[in-house]
Enzyme design. Structure first.
Site, PDB file in Angstrom:
ATOM      1  N   HIS A   1       0.718  10.445  58.902  1.00  0.00           N
ATOM      2  CA  HIS A   1       1.881   9.832  58.233  1.00  0.00           C
ATOM      3  C   HIS A   1       3.096  10.748  58.359  1.00  0.00           C
ATOM      4  CE1 HIS A   1       4.496   8.216  55.060  1.00  0.00           C
ATOM      5  NE2 HIS A   1       4.480   9.416  54.488  1.00  0.00           N
TER       6      HIS A   1
ATOM      7  N   ASP B   1      29.516   5.849  78.885  1.00  0.00           N
ATOM      8  CA  ASP B   1      28.066   5.934  78.686  1.00  0.00           C
ATOM      9  C   ASP B   1      27.747   7.378  78.293  1.00  0.00           C
ATOM     10  OD1 ASP B   1      25.173   5.786  79.014  1.00  0.00           O
ATOM     11  OD2 ASP B   1      25.546   3.991  80.203  1.00  0.00           O
TER      12      ASP B   1
ATOM     13  N   TRP C   1       0.850  17.922  58.301  1.00  0.00           N
ATOM     14  CA  TRP C   1       1.815  17.919  59.403  1.00  0.00           C
ATOM     15  C   TRP C   1       2.295  19.342  59.680  1.00  0.00           C
ATOM     16  CZ3 TRP C   1       7.098  18.962  60.193  1.00  0.00           C
ATOM     17  CH2 TRP C   1       7.809  19.389  59.075  1.00  0.00           C
TER      18      TRP C   1
ATOM     19  N   SER D   1      11.159  15.472  74.646  1.00  0.00           N
ATOM     20  CA  SER D   1      12.046  14.325  74.453  1.00  0.00           C
ATOM     21  C   SER D   1      13.250  14.704  73.597  1.00  0.00           C
ATOM     22  CB  SER D   1      11.255  13.185  73.803  1.00  0.00           C
ATOM     23  OG  SER D   1      12.127  12.236  73.273  1.00  0.00           O
ATOM     24  N   SER D   2      12.991  15.410  72.490  1.00  0.00           N
ATOM     25  CA  SER D   2      14.088  15.796  71.596  1.00  0.00           C
ATOM     26  C   SER D   2      15.068  16.729  72.284  1.00  0.00           C
ATOM     27  CB  SER D   2      13.549  16.510  70.355  1.00  0.00           C
ATOM     28  OG  SER D   2      12.868  15.607  69.560  1.00  0.00           O
TER      29      SER D   2
ATOM     30  N   HIS E   1      12.450  24.700  58.972  1.00  0.00           N
ATOM     31  CA  HIS E   1      13.585  24.490  58.083  1.00  0.00           C
ATOM     32  C   HIS E   1      14.801  23.909  58.783  1.00  0.00           C
ATOM     33  CE1 HIS E   1      14.992  24.091  54.136  1.00  0.00           C
ATOM     34  NE2 HIS E   1      16.177  24.327  54.647  1.00  0.00           N
TER      35      HIS E   1
ATOM     36  N   GLU F   1      14.649  22.035  61.173  1.00  0.00           N
ATOM     37  CA  GLU F   1      14.197  20.660  61.390  1.00  0.00           C
ATOM     38  C   GLU F   1      14.596  19.750  60.216  1.00  0.00           C
ATOM     39  OE1 GLU F   1      12.785  18.934  63.737  1.00  0.00           O
ATOM     40  OE2 GLU F   1      12.179  17.174  62.588  1.00  0.00           O
TER      41      GLU F   1
ATOM     42  N   TYR G   1      17.172  20.012  58.430  1.00  0.00           N
ATOM     43  CA  TYR G   1      18.604  19.693  58.544  1.00  0.00           C
ATOM     44  C   TYR G   1      18.864  18.806  59.746  1.00  0.00           C
ATOM     45  CZ  TYR G   1      19.045  22.728  54.681  1.00  0.00           C
ATOM     46  OH  TYR G   1      18.893  23.254  53.439  1.00  0.00           O
TER      47      TYR G   1
ATOM     48  N   SER H   1      29.616   9.656  55.864  1.00  0.00           N
ATOM     49  CA  SER H   1      31.038   9.978  55.976  1.00  0.00           C
ATOM     50  C   SER H   1      31.794   8.907  56.758  1.00  0.00           C
ATOM     51  CB  SER H   1      31.232  11.333  56.660  1.00  0.00           C
ATOM     52  OG  SER H   1      30.547  12.330  55.949  1.00  0.00           O
TER      53      SER H   1
ATOM     54  N   HIS I   1      11.474  30.293  52.279  1.00  0.00           N
ATOM     55  CA  HIS I   1      11.356  29.714  50.925  1.00  0.00           C
ATOM     56  C   HIS I   1      10.211  28.688  50.868  1.00  0.00           C
ATOM     57  CE1 HIS I   1      14.618  26.502  52.016  1.00  0.00           C
ATOM     58  NE2 HIS I   1      13.441  26.028  52.247  1.00  0.00           N
ATOM     59  N   HIS I   2       9.652  28.351  52.023  1.00  0.00           N
ATOM     60  CA  HIS I   2       8.459  27.510  52.023  1.00  0.00           C
ATOM     61  C   HIS I   2       7.206  28.356  51.795  1.00  0.00           C
ATOM     62  CE1 HIS I   2      10.561  23.961  53.737  1.00  0.00           C
ATOM     63  NE2 HIS I   2      11.319  24.882  54.275  1.00  0.00           N
TER      64      HIS I   2
ATOM     65  N   THR J   1      26.488  22.037  50.618  1.00  0.00           N
ATOM     66  CA  THR J   1      25.955  20.698  50.372  1.00  0.00           C
ATOM     67  C   THR J   1      26.716  20.047  49.220  1.00  0.00           C
ATOM     68  OG1 THR J   1      23.832  21.639  50.989  1.00  0.00           O
ATOM     69  CG2 THR J   1      23.812  19.393  50.158  1.00  0.00           C
TER      70      THR J   1
ATOM     71  N   LYS K   1      30.045  18.681  50.265  1.00  0.00           N
ATOM     72  CA  LYS K   1      29.974  17.366  50.914  1.00  0.00           C
ATOM     73  C   LYS K   1      29.918  16.250  49.882  1.00  0.00           C
ATOM     74  CE  LYS K   1      28.382  16.997  54.945  1.00  0.00           C
ATOM     75  NZ  LYS K   1      28.950  17.543  56.170  1.00  0.00           N
TER      76      LYS K   1
ATOM     77  N   ARG L   1      -0.575  18.711  45.754  1.00  0.00           N
ATOM     78  CA  ARG L   1      -0.410  17.695  46.786  1.00  0.00           C
ATOM     79  C   ARG L   1      -1.618  17.706  47.718  1.00  0.00           C
ATOM     80  NH1 ARG L   1       3.909  20.492  50.918  1.00  0.00           N
ATOM     81  NH2 ARG L   1       3.593  18.589  52.068  1.00  0.00           N
TER      82      ARG L   1
END
Lengths: 382, 535
Positions: free
Chosen positions: B86, B115, B151, B179-180, B263, B265, B267, B278, B312-313, B338, B341, B460
């Site tokens: 998932h 294009d 994951w 791909s990314s 991390h 990722e 963002y 925006s 921080h993870h 943040t 914004k 979790r």
């Protein structure tokens, strides 16, 4: 007062919650029972209220705008679109708030990480899926396993009050003393967490982490493994019983004597023969506690993950009996199969191997005795 | 903005005639061989939608099992595979391809280009994706099942203690990464080279800015992910010991490398969302975006800071106290840009003339709910408190607020906002409003109680839980099923809009500004064959 306000808000947010089940869930982080856990709780509430205040201002302005500055009311849109002053202001104010928040957080963190001057040290070892506790100052060590019966998990029996939060042998610590925990693991990463102490520390294989607590209230405190550690991650709870120093001393003395007696008895048992019925009864109990999580209660394993024992060559061919004993004693490198040589007594290993070789139509008729296990162990040393 | 001619027929030079670009090949060939940014954008978006529903089905399995205490539907092993796949599907299969799809559709139109700069690579970067996910999904049917280590695939659970599906998992992540990276290179090259004359850096729409910064993040961290999975592969199959203490490695090293990717990722999955919001908020406020320049600077600061907060993870892994303090301070600092914004969006709405079409509703919901996710993020940054929150449902609530009501809501808002431009038809406003309100209510029923469950101590990634958590989990599951069903409405709206509806004008929305709104609806096959003048 603040607490009731929080409760009211959370209740309001949830509108109404059915509370038919007896065990009621607290809606907030526990204050815990230690000075540190109280400080952590205070930090949590402070930052929560700061967030609420900021949210009130920001969302307030936004909803004011939504209510009053709508085209349907015939307003003409203003055209302003920048202001360095305002930008600086709403950069500076959050910085100030954050600095104010960082000060108590730093203080608490430094206190939490100071494991010096402890009076009792416990080595906590996680393994799939149980905890092992070893008192460094006392001759006491043991495994602590989930005590909830499988039938409750499978919904065949009514669930106990402490469903999934109960163990066969809890960790016992003295009150009023600084207890240091050394955390490590035998296999994957686990995490030892008792919310009431605000202690959560990863148990990393091959490394040792430190944590500490000082509990002043005698009582029973429950927690769980907090790091995904495989299949039965949800089934390795932690129970800590805090006893007064006197009670603790007598408990640990009795426990030490009991373990010493067991060891002595084990040596005596070497000359004794277990009957098949006794071996099968004991073997089944050991199997369900230590082996069934992977090899399954019916010995069928999980295809591709954990091998089956039912009908396997290892457990049915007479010639491989010694291999069978070896693998239970020493585990198998590179797989999840652990070494049980130190976890179980000679008699228990003998019984469980007997069980595995005779249960589920494996009917080999082999009866393994404690002396066979001792012989296998001695054989290794030579 | 400038007035430009968008009727490319009249400007068709010899070059255009060669391609016959108004008549792309039909059927399978059109989609398989296409190098057109709109076709590829559409493919990306439809792929993301498909993955969103597949990943969503897995979430339904998870919520069904957690509806009551005890094991009812699935065994713990399969439960772990569901949470793992998932997560992987939603991150790499739904959110990221959806943003790439939006970039493909919109960036050329927004900067006045015909294009994307590298059309063949564009085709390639999309068409390897279905294979990556086919491999990942097929692994679920292997003997022993698919990946079940989360994951985040922490070693040594993913190395020594995993099944052979790990090899397929590693291979599919490699393909997703390639791909990314290709998509990101394409975005950067396009933005650097194909901007219309006069489209200076500080005139670029924020969606283009945020995607440019995202693309740099992608190029910086996707190779790190590739390195991580490769080390997992060699540790498992080729006898290396990067993450095994017995061979001189360190399992915590895995987490450092993974989160150094992980991390930024996070963002990558939210910066384009900032760009979308925006774009939408000024349109329906009929007022220019407040603080354009500060938005650009804030996005850049968030991107830079994202490289300094990975640990921080990992506060509970046993880092030195100095490192814990450093990562706590840096993480708290992210709240500042943040916050800027969010303040800017509110200031944009302030004294505007607001209307509340579906894109605006989702954008407003984004601002409120993403901010709630930001608040819990700030709470998680406080290291001592994190010791209590870490690996509980509080974290699950946090990242679903920023990813579902953040990233996914922004993608849905974008779909409603630009669908009329893409298809030439207005979507069904009533159905859209139904979709919005059903989603809003159910998503909060789904994720808000998770905060309480987490604070009360539910870890979790567990398939079964103590009795005290039963009521709330039932409530959460109901919210989950309702949210899942609500998304069928979204599907209905999209299908309906593609098939017909009130014709859309070129500008579509009264307050819309930007080059894409000056093209016809639907726009010509090659967006701007002659560059527009940008004043």
């Amino acid at each position: 007062m603040a607490n009731t306000m929080y409760h009211r808000c959370s209740l309001l947010a949830l509108l109404c919650v059915d509370s038919a089940i007896a065990a009621e869930m607290p809606l907030n982080m526990t204050r815990g029972v230690t000075e540190i856990s109280q400080k952590v709780y205070d930090l949590h509430m402070t930052i929560f209220y700061i967030c609420c205040a900021i949210g009130l201002v920001v969302f307030g302005a936004m909803f004011w705008s939504i209510l009053h500055h709508r085209k349907a009311k015939g307003v003409q849109p203003a055209q302003f679109h920048e202001s360095t002053k305002v930008e600086l202001l709403w950069t500076a104010i959050p910085v100030v708030i954050l600095v104010l928040m960082a000060i108590p957080a730093t203080r608490t963190l430094i206190a939490m990480e100071d494991t010096s001057k402890s009076e009792v040290t416990v080595l906590v070892t996680g393994s799939q899926w149980k905890w092992h506790y070893k008192y460094l100052e006392y001759p006491v060590e043991y495994y602590s396993l989930l005590a909830t019966p499988a039938k409750q998990i499978q919904n065949k029996l009514r669930k106990n009050e402490n469903y999934l939060l109960e163990v066969d042998r809890p960790l016992v610590i003295p009150t009023g003393k600084k207890v240091r925990f050394l955390m490590t693991s035998d296999d994957v990463i686990h995490s030892w967490w008792v919310p009431a102490f605000a202690v959560k520390k990863d148990a990393n294989p091959g490394f040792i982490n430190e944590a500490w607590t000082q509990v002043d209230q005698p009582g029973t405190y429950r927690g769980q493994c907090a790091e995904l550690c495989g299949k039965d991650h949800g089934f390795m709870p932690i129970v800590v019983v805090a006893k007064t120093p006197e009670d603790f001393d007598s408990w640990i003395r009795v426990e030490g004597e009991r373990l010493a007696k067991l060891k002595a008895a084990e040596q005596e048992l070497l000359s004794m023969q277990m009957s098949m019925t006794d071996a099968m009864a004991m073997g089944e109990k050991v199997y369900q506690g230590y082996c069934a999580a992977c090899h399954q209660p019916t010995g069928t394993g999980l295809p591709g993950v954990f091998p089956a024992l039912k009908g396997s060559k290892m457990a049915t061919e007479t010639g491989r009996k010694s291999d069978h004993i070896q693998i239970v004693l020493n585990g198998k490198a590179g797989t999840a199969m652990q070494a049980f040589g130190k976890q179980l007594s000679l008699q228990e290993i003998a019984a469980v191997i007997t069980y595995e070789r005779n249960a589920w139509d494996n009917n080999t008729g082999d009866l393994v005795q404690a002396a066979d296990i001792q012989a296998a162990k001695n054989g290794q040393k030579e | 903005m400038s007035t430009i001619s968008t009727d490319t027929h009249q400007h068709a030079g010899p070059h255009d005639a060669d391609h016959g670009h108004h008549h792309p090949p039909a059927g399978f060939k059109r989609w398989f061989y296409t190098t057109n940014h709109k076709d590829i954008g559409t493919l990306y978006l439809l792929f993301a939608l498909t993955m969103f529903f597949i990943g969503g089905l897995m979430a339904m399995v998870i919520r069904a099992e957690l509806f009551q205490p005890g094991l009812q539907l699935v065994q713990p092993d399969f439960f772990n595979q569901m949470t793992t796949v998932h997560g992987l599907i939603m991150v790499f299969g739904a959110v990221m391809p959806a943003f790439t799809g939006l970039a493909n559709w919109l960036i050329p139109m927004m900067i006045g280009a015909p294009d994307m700069a590298l059309p063949r690579m564009n085709n390639w970067s999309f068409w390897i994706l279905p294979f990556a996910f086919a491999i990942l999904l097929m692994s679920l049917f292997m003997e022993g099942g698919g990946p079940g280590f989360g994951w985040t695939f922490y070693a040594p659970l993913s190395t020594k203690y995993s099944g052979d599906s790990t090899a397929l998992f590693v291979f599919s992540v490699h393909i997703m990464g390639i791909s990314s990276i290709m998509g990101a290179i394409n975005v950067i090259v396009t933005i650097f080279n194909l901007r219309a004359p006069g489209m200076t850096w500080m005139k670029m729409p924020l969606f283009v800015w945020t995607w440019l910064i995202t693309a740099f993040l992608l190029i910086a961290v996707m190779p790190v992910l590739a390195g991580t999975v490769t080390m997992v592969l060699t540790d498992k199959y080729f006898g290396t010991s990067f993450f095994d203490a017995a061979g001189g490695g360190d399992p915590v090293l895995f987490q450092h490398i993974f989160w150094f990717f992980g991390h930024p990722e996070v963002y990558i999955m939210i910066l384009p969302a900032f760009g979308i919001v925006s774009s939408i908020v000024p349109t329906f406020s009929r007022k220019p975006l407040f603080g354009y320049a500060s938005m650009v600077y804030a996005t850049s600061s968030i991107a830079l800071l994202s490289f300094l907060v990975w640990a921080h993870h990992m506060f509970t892994t046993g880092m030195p106290v100095f490192a814990e303090l450093f990562f706590m301070y840096c993480t708290m600092l992210i709240a500042v840009p943040t916050g800027v914004k969010v303040f800017n969006w509110v200031a944009t709405m302030w004294r505007g003339a607001l209307t509340f079409e579906v894109p605006m509703m989702f954008a407003i919901a984004f601002i409120v709910l993403f901010t709630i996710g930001g608040f819990s993020g700030l709470m998680l940054a406080i290291t001592p408190a994190d010791f209590q929150y870490h690996d509980t449902y509080f974290v699950v609530a946090h990242f679903h607020y920023v990813l579902v009501t953040g990233a996914i809501f922004s993608i849905i808002a974008a779909a409603y906002y630009w669908l009329p431009k893409w298809t030439g038809h207005m979507y069904d406003e009533t159905l859209g409003q139904w979709h919005f309100w059903c989603s809003l209510i159910s998503v909060n029923l789904l994720f808000f109680p998770m905060h309480f469950v987490g604070l009360a101590g539910m870890p979790r990634r567990i398939p079964d839980y103590a009795l005290q958590f039963a009521d709330f989990n039932a409530l959460i599951s109901i919210g989950g099923f309702a949210f899942g069903l609500s998304q069928l409405l979204f599907l209905w709206v999209i299908v309906k809009c593609i098939n017909g509806g009130k014709p859309a004008t070129n500008q579509v929305w009264e307050g819309a500004e930007g080059l894409e709104w000056q093209l016809t609806s639907p726009p010509p096959y090659h967006s701007f064959t002659t560059p527009p003048d940008v004043k």
